[in-house]
Motif scaffolding. Structure first.
Motif, PDB file in Angstrom:
ATOM      1  N   PRO A  76      -0.992   6.136   2.171  1.00 16.05           N
ATOM      2  CA  PRO A  76      -1.212   4.896   2.921  1.00 16.05           C
ATOM      3  C   PRO A  76      -0.002   4.477   3.745  1.00 16.05           C
ATOM      4  N   GLN A  77       1.191   4.745   3.238  1.00 11.53           N
ATOM      5  CA  GLN A  77       2.435   4.412   3.912  1.00 11.53           C
ATOM      6  C   GLN A  77       3.233   5.698   4.143  1.00 11.53           C
ATOM      7  N   PRO A  78       4.240   5.656   5.002  1.00 14.71           N
ATOM      8  CA  PRO A  78       5.097   6.844   5.145  1.00 14.71           C
ATOM      9  C   PRO A  78       5.609   7.306   3.783  1.00 14.71           C
ATOM     10  N   PRO A  79       5.487   8.593   3.476  1.00  9.75           N
ATOM     11  CA  PRO A  79       5.792   9.068   2.131  1.00  9.75           C
ATOM     12  C   PRO A  79       7.287   9.124   1.835  1.00  9.75           C
ATOM     13  N   ARG A  80       7.602   9.008   0.559  1.00  3.92           N
ATOM     14  CA  ARG A  80       8.968   9.215   0.079  1.00  3.92           C
ATOM     15  C   ARG A  80       9.285  10.701  -0.005  1.00  3.92           C
ATOM     16  N   LEU A  81       8.227  11.513  -0.199  1.00  2.18           N
ATOM     17  CA  LEU A  81       8.389  12.930  -0.487  1.00  2.18           C
ATOM     18  C   LEU A  81       7.145  13.666  -0.027  1.00  2.18           C
ATOM     19  N   ARG A  82       7.323  14.924   0.364  1.00  6.31           N
ATOM     20  CA  ARG A  82       6.177  15.785   0.657  1.00  6.31           C
ATOM     21  C   ARG A  82       6.193  16.983  -0.282  1.00  6.31           C
TER      22      ARG A  82
END
Length: 248
Positions: free
Chosen positions: A16-22
């Motif tokens: 939903p939001q820019p991720p902390r990690l991929r």
């Protein structure tokens, strides 16, 4: 920024939001991005899961195959460049583990980016690989059935078998041609996973990844065979989730 970026090579499960990690998942020989569909939103709202879409299967059924490990790693490493604004973890199972290793080397050597972690499953490290013959089709199919996994189920349907055999054949040749080589120490922690009943890869060989992990090594042995990932999905995801929580 990678917010609007799309790639035919990567299936994204957006957060939903820019991720902390991929988390990039790399399938086994004959596998596809769909193998990791149930992982898509399994790690919380701050981890974006991506699954590699190899050519010649599913949405890319008409795309030409790549028949060697190194050029396959070259392409995926380049496709990842727009996504390197966020810490990246790679998870690869079987052939996908060797591919994840090669991609990690390219990200570091060519782009100066160290993944937050490399996670390898059901695969020996590069310096402990044993030669494999280039098998005829019937022996390839027998090997897929022996190893098991969800992909083996489609082989009982002649029409589906005709559809998936080219991808399986190509990937088995990639594995056969990827010979043992000196392992290169990696710029990130390495976490290894294996089934305790895996007839293809023994636990001590998988532990050999520690030789390439000066930044830290961890290992988890779970009940099951080469495709322990299916029956032990929840336990595996819980372990990965815990490691991702501290990844930077």
């Amino acid at each position: 920024m990678a917010i609007g970026t799309e790639s035919v090579w990567l299936r994204r499960y957006r957060t939903p939001q820019p991720p902390r990690l991929r988390l990039l998942c790399l399938p086994h020989a004959g596998g596809s991005a769909g193998f990791f569909h149930s992982w898509g939103h399994a790690f919380g709202g701050d981890v974006e899961v991506m699954a590699a879409r190899y050519p010649g299967r599913q949405e890319r059924i008409a795309d030409p195959f790549i028949t060697e490990m190194e050029p396959l790693a070259d392409v995926i490493a380049e496709e990842l460049r727009p996504f390197l604004d966020t810490p990246l973890v790679l998870f690869g199972h079987s052939m996908g583990a060797s591919l994840a290793y090669e991609i990690t080397l390219r990200l570091w050597n060519r782009h100066g980016v160290a993944p937050a972690a490399l996670m390898v499953s059901g695969r020996k490290p590069p310096h402990l690989l044993t030669p494999r013959p280039d098998l005829p089709d019937e022996e390839v199919l027998a090997e897929v059935r022996r190893l098991g996994g969800t992909d083996a189920l489609v082989l009982d349907d002649p029409d589906l078998r005709e559809l998936v055999l080219p991808a399986i054949r190509t990937d088995f040749r990639i594995v056969a041609r990827y010979a043992a080589r000196p392992g290169v120490p990696l710029p990130c922690p390495v976490y290894a996973y294996v089934g305790d009943g895996d007839d293809d890869v023994d636990v001590e060989s998988v532990r050999g990844w520690s030789d390439l992990a000066p930044g830290g090594f961890g290992m988890r042995v779970l009940p099951g065979d080469h495709f322990y990932l299916a029956e032990q999905r929840d336990a595996l995801i819980a372990d990965i989730r815990a490691r991702l929580a501290s990844a930077r």
